[in-house]
Design an enzyme around this catalytic site. Structure first.
Site, PDB file in Angstrom:
ATOM      1  N   HIS A  22       0.838  -1.192   0.000  1.00  0.00           N
ATOM      2  CA  HIS A  22       0.000   0.000   0.000  1.00  0.00           C
ATOM      3  C   HIS A  22       0.876   1.246   0.000  1.00  0.00           C
ATOM      4  O   HIS A  22       1.833   1.345   0.758  1.00  0.00           O
ATOM      5  CB  HIS A  22      -0.903  -0.016   1.238  1.00  0.00           C
ATOM      6  CG  HIS A  22      -1.715   1.212   1.391  1.00  0.00           C
ATOM      7  ND1 HIS A  22      -1.388   2.208   2.274  1.00  0.00           N
ATOM      8  CD2 HIS A  22      -2.832   1.617   0.742  1.00  0.00           C
ATOM      9  CE1 HIS A  22      -2.282   3.169   2.184  1.00  0.00           C
ATOM     10  NE2 HIS A  22      -3.172   2.838   1.266  1.00  0.00           N
ATOM     11  N   ASP A  66      -4.623   4.001  -4.754  1.00  0.00           N
ATOM     12  CA  ASP A  66      -4.719   4.377  -3.344  1.00  0.00           C
ATOM     13  C   ASP A  66      -5.938   5.281  -3.116  1.00  0.00           C
ATOM     14  O   ASP A  66      -6.105   6.295  -3.790  1.00  0.00           O
ATOM     15  CB  ASP A  66      -3.444   5.103  -2.940  1.00  0.00           C
ATOM     16  CG  ASP A  66      -3.241   5.187  -1.444  1.00  0.00           C
ATOM     17  OD1 ASP A  66      -4.236   5.085  -0.690  1.00  0.00           O
ATOM     18  OD2 ASP A  66      -2.093   5.352  -1.018  1.00  0.00           O
ATOM     19  N   TYR A 116      10.639  13.665 -11.793  1.00  0.00           N
ATOM     20  CA  TYR A 116      11.894  12.894 -11.785  1.00  0.00           C
ATOM     21  C   TYR A 116      12.305  12.545 -10.350  1.00  0.00           C
ATOM     22  O   TYR A 116      12.717  11.417 -10.073  1.00  0.00           O
ATOM     23  CB  TYR A 116      13.027  13.669 -12.462  1.00  0.00           C
ATOM     24  CG  TYR A 116      12.904  13.793 -13.959  1.00  0.00           C
ATOM     25  CD1 TYR A 116      12.474  12.735 -14.757  1.00  0.00           C
ATOM     26  CD2 TYR A 116      13.244  14.984 -14.590  1.00  0.00           C
ATOM     27  CE1 TYR A 116      12.385  12.861 -16.130  1.00  0.00           C
ATOM     28  CE2 TYR A 116      13.159  15.117 -15.970  1.00  0.00           C
ATOM     29  CZ  TYR A 116      12.732  14.054 -16.725  1.00  0.00           C
ATOM     30  OH  TYR A 116      12.646  14.184 -18.092  1.00  0.00           O
ATOM     31  N   TYR A 134       5.669  13.363 -22.994  1.00  0.00           N
ATOM     32  CA  TYR A 134       4.980  13.651 -21.733  1.00  0.00           C
ATOM     33  C   TYR A 134       3.909  12.579 -21.467  1.00  0.00           C
ATOM     34  O   TYR A 134       2.808  12.877 -21.023  1.00  0.00           O
ATOM     35  CB  TYR A 134       4.360  15.055 -21.729  1.00  0.00           C
ATOM     36  CG  TYR A 134       5.393  16.157 -21.601  1.00  0.00           C
ATOM     37  CD1 TYR A 134       5.923  16.486 -20.361  1.00  0.00           C
ATOM     38  CD2 TYR A 134       5.828  16.859 -22.711  1.00  0.00           C
ATOM     39  CE1 TYR A 134       6.867  17.501 -20.233  1.00  0.00           C
ATOM     40  CE2 TYR A 134       6.774  17.869 -22.592  1.00  0.00           C
ATOM     41  CZ  TYR A 134       7.284  18.193 -21.360  1.00  0.00           C
ATOM     42  OH  TYR A 134       8.216  19.196 -21.236  1.00  0.00           O
TER      43      TYR A 134
END
Length: 146
Positions: A22, A66, A116, A134
């Site tokens: 998780h 999540d 990044y 992208y």
């Protein structure tokens, strides 16, 4: 072979998805993303012959996003001044809507250089052959409830 598992998910990738807990994050990177240098502390999985959309769809079939964060799926924000269109983002939002009731509302953007930095902390990075620019996606895994 296994029943019910998308064929695009290799044994190596399935193992990594199972190992993730998780809140662990995984990056599905486009072909321009520096996966090996960003992934020095992560597991790097090569999926060069595949694009991000089909991997995203397959992964979201086997892991939840999540629910404890507002934006468990994040895209790399376009740099100001870059003359780039990102129609692939619409495809991503359609895919996430199939797998998460929040739909596009659970998709956020992270500034390129921050993306990044976050990618360096990811559990794994999947290097794809995606040619769209992208087109990087970062997913945060949720709790699997049966």
């Amino acid at each position: 072979m296994l029943k019910g598992i998308p064929k695009i998910l290799s044994p190596e990738l399935l193992k990594v998805l199972c190992e993730m807990g998780h809140s662990d994050r995984i990056v599905i990177a486009d072909g321009n993303f520096p996966a090996e240098s960003m992934g020095k502390d992560a597991i790097v999985i090569r999926c060069d012959g595949h694009g991000v959309p089909e991997l995203l769809d397959a992964i979201l079939q086997v892991i939840p996003l999540d629910t404890y964060v507002d934006k468990p799926m994040n895209l790399m924000e376009v740099m100001p001044g870059d003359p780039v269109k990102t129609p692939i983002w619409d495809t991503y939002k359609e895919i996430v809507a199939k797998h998460d009731e929040r739909g596009a509302a659970c998709v956020g953007n992270i500034e390129r250089f921050q993306f990044y930095e976050e990618a360096k902390k990811a559990y794994a990075i999947i290097a794809t052959g995606e040619s769209a620019v992208y087109a990087n996606v970062m997913l945060q895994k949720g709790v699997v409830i049966n």
